[in-house]
Motif scaffolding. Structure first.
Motif, mmCIF file in Angstrom:
data_model
loop_
_atom_site.group_PDB
_atom_site.id
_atom_site.type_symbol
_atom_site.label_atom_id
_atom_site.label_comp_id
_atom_site.label_asym_id
_atom_site.label_seq_id
_atom_site.Cartn_x
_atom_site.Cartn_y
_atom_site.Cartn_z
ATOM 1 N N GLU A 170 47.182 -92.382 39.702
ATOM 2 C CA GLU A 170 47.570 -93.369 40.711
ATOM 3 C C GLU A 170 46.876 -93.160 42.062
ATOM 4 N N GLN A 211 48.438 -93.212 31.586
ATOM 5 C CA GLN A 211 47.605 -94.408 31.439
ATOM 6 C C GLN A 211 46.137 -94.137 31.098
ATOM 7 N N GLU A 234 56.369 -87.103 45.300
ATOM 8 C CA GLU A 234 56.589 -87.846 46.552
ATOM 9 C C GLU A 234 57.974 -87.475 47.076
ATOM 10 N N ALA A 242 62.952 -90.446 41.156
ATOM 11 C CA ALA A 242 63.180 -89.110 40.618
ATOM 12 C C ALA A 242 61.837 -88.387 40.600
ATOM 13 N N PHE A 245 60.599 -88.312 35.603
ATOM 14 C CA PHE A 245 61.195 -89.480 34.955
ATOM 15 C C PHE A 245 60.397 -89.823 33.713
ATOM 16 N N GLU A 249 54.457 -96.571 28.426
ATOM 17 C CA GLU A 249 53.216 -97.211 28.867
ATOM 18 C C GLU A 249 52.466 -97.830 27.683
ATOM 19 N N GLU A 387 61.528 -102.815 41.757
ATOM 20 C CA GLU A 387 60.411 -102.672 40.813
ATOM 21 C C GLU A 387 60.825 -101.861 39.593
ATOM 22 N N ILE A 388 60.602 -102.449 38.444
ATOM 23 C CA ILE A 388 60.957 -101.755 37.199
ATOM 24 C C ILE A 388 59.704 -101.486 36.363
ATOM 25 N N GLY A 391 51.912 -102.565 36.471
ATOM 26 C CA GLY A 391 50.823 -102.579 35.488
ATOM 27 C C GLY A 391 49.652 -103.389 35.979
ATOM 28 N N LEU A 435 56.754 -98.864 32.276
ATOM 29 C CA LEU A 435 58.164 -99.178 32.550
ATOM 30 C C LEU A 435 58.883 -97.860 32.797
#
Ligand code: 4AD
Length: 465
Positions: A170, A211, A234, A242, A245, A249, A387-388, A391, A435
């Motif tokens: 990311e 990913q 973060e 969390a 988690f 994907e 946001e759930i 993508g 997700l």
């Protein structure tokens, strides 16, 4: 003692599998007990379902041990399954005997009363025994199965991606370091840390996303999905973040952004329907005790289309709303939870897919649109949670990807050479999303805090149990 000879309470209450009159043995924990002169009632829960089974003892004086049966102790009860005399339950046990297997005295922290979520977090080793956490835990298990079923039924292959990685998918730098270097004696070379002498011969981290490896596999196998733990350092102390988690994907070769949106929408609808069909008992509990509007709102999601809104239109809607946000709105901002929730809860009143985000705020791998200002990213926003899903369609053009990487100032390119070679040899359009499993569980159960939908939450300054 043969503990295999037992009937699970779910077989009686949920599955209706045991005929009246059958002699049964129940093993479980006592939720409450009441002993009077003529009759004693012991409510037992064995975790297999929400319901307790009531054991009724007709002649308590003949069983002095009943006086020692307390909330929290584990017992074995033998007796006959009969129709209940009371209105609250269909069945009960006409009990012949009870043995206490494990005692629990009056210090047992889960006495029969409502406890706050904060209190229950402090006793994470006992909270799975409560109604709420039993239901959440069963829901996680069922929905994990549903995730596999959804993808396997459509020919997606389940891929295991590494948890230890050298790349930052990311690009946000929120990674936990993995190292075996001696903190007291860190090796240096030319004045800086000598990572070459570390375990992997380079810097390594816990993954933030599967990913990049997922793309590698999708461009070979077609459609794949991952389902595993991910880690982010973060320092976000919110009800939705969390540090550890689980993420699902999916990644599809030969797919573009609209295909990705279709998959995300059908996936969420499938999981909601699965929860209603397969976990009716627990859903009823969440609707009654956790969020009174839950059932109605989820039912309406299944029967209506998600709203699809470009980022540019979403910003315009926010600006036109004249609402005062803590974080001011203008084109180019990274939308905050307050904006996302306003869009989904107050403007659209249903799930919203926002797409085509500004290039500058999204990671290097997203497909650049012809306007060169936006990329084909998408976020699915849902009421209560925000946001759930996040993508995108991936950038599959080598020259554009190289350009973007340069622009982002990424330096450790040797880490990504394999990723780039996917574009050099037989590249193809592809797309996928992530997700967050805990956010999904929050959405479907109505639970308000991520710490209460994973058994042993890891958040800043908390890694107990
Ligand atoms: O939007 P994110 O960061 O997307 C990715 O990681 C992509 N690589 C996924 C992909 O395209 N394959 O995260 C995806 C989702 C979020 O929408 C959210 O549901 C969840 O992961 N998530 C978190 N859940 C709990 N705690 C956190 N700190 C989370 N960060 C992200």
């Amino acid at each position: 003692m043969d503990y295999k000879i037992r009937t699970k309470i779910a077989q009686i209450l949920l599955e209706d599998k045991i005929a009246l009159g059958t002699e049964v043995t129940i093993l479980g924990l006592v939720r409450s007990s009441r002993v009077s002169k003529d009759v004693a009632f012991v409510d037992i829960n064995d975790g297999s379902c929400m319901g307790n089974l009531q054991a009724v003892f007709g002649n308590p004086d003949s069983l002095p041990i009943l006086k020692s049966v307390t909330t929290g102790c584990s017992v074995r009860v033998k007796g006959k399954l009969i129709e209940s005399q009371g209105k609250e339950q269909k069945y009960e046990i006409e009990a012949a005997s009870i043995d206490i297997i494990g005692e629990a005295d009056s210090t047992y922290p889960l006495q029969k009363k409502r406890h706050t979520m904060e209190y229950l977090r402090e006793i994470a080793h006992l909270r799975p025994r409560s109604n709420t956490f039993g239901a959440v835990t069963r829901m996680r298990s069922k929905l994990a199965y549903a995730v596999h079923k959804f993808y396997q039924d459509q020919g997606f292959y389940y891929i295991h991606t590494p948890l230890i990685t050298t790349s930052d998918c990311e690009g946000a730098g929120d990674m936990f370091r993995v190292s075996t270097l001696d903190f007291e004696n860190i090796p240096k070379k030319d004045g800086t840390i000598d990572w070459d002498s570390d375990f992997f011969g380079s810097e390594a981290y816990l993954t933030v996303s599967g990913q990049l490896e997922g793309e590698i596999m999708a461009t070979a196998l077609g459609d794949i999905y991952t389902f595993g733990p991910t880690f982010r350092s973060e320092n976000s102390n919110t009800a939705r973040h969390a540090s550890e988690f689980w993420m699902i994907e999916p990644e599809m070769a030969w797919a573009e952004l609209p295909d990705n949106m279709d998959l995300a929408e059908s996936f969420i609808k499938y999981l909601i329907k699965f929860a209603f069909d397969e976990c009716a008992d627990d859903m009823k509990f969440f609707g009654q005790w956790i969020d009174k509007e839950l059932i109605g709102s989820l039912e309406s999601v299944m029967s209506s289309d998600f709203e699809r809104l470009s980022y540019t239109d979403a910003i315009k809607l926010l600006e036109d709303s004249k609402k005062k946000f803590d974080f001011p709105v203008k084109w180019g901002i990274d939308m905050q939870t307050e904006h996302e929730r306003f869009l989904t809860e107050e403007v659209m009143k249903k799930p919203v897919i926002v797409y085509d985000y500004p290039e500058a705020i999204k990671p290097f791998y997203m497909y650049v649109n012809d306007d060169e200002k936006t990329v084909r990213g998408m976020d699915v926003l849902v009421p209560r949670v925000g946001e759930i899903i996040g993508g995108s369609q991936r950038e599959h053009r080598l020259d554009v990807l190289n350009e973007r990487i340069k622009k982002k100032g990424m330096d450790n390119m040797e880490t990504y050479y394999g990723y780039l070679e996917l574009r050099k040899y037989g590249t193809c359009p592809h797309a996928g999303f992530g997700l967050g499993f805990e956010r999904l569980i929050m959405y479907i159960t109505g639970m308000a805090n991520i710490r209460d939908v994973i058994s042993f939450p890891r958040v800043p300054r908390w890694a107990k149990f």
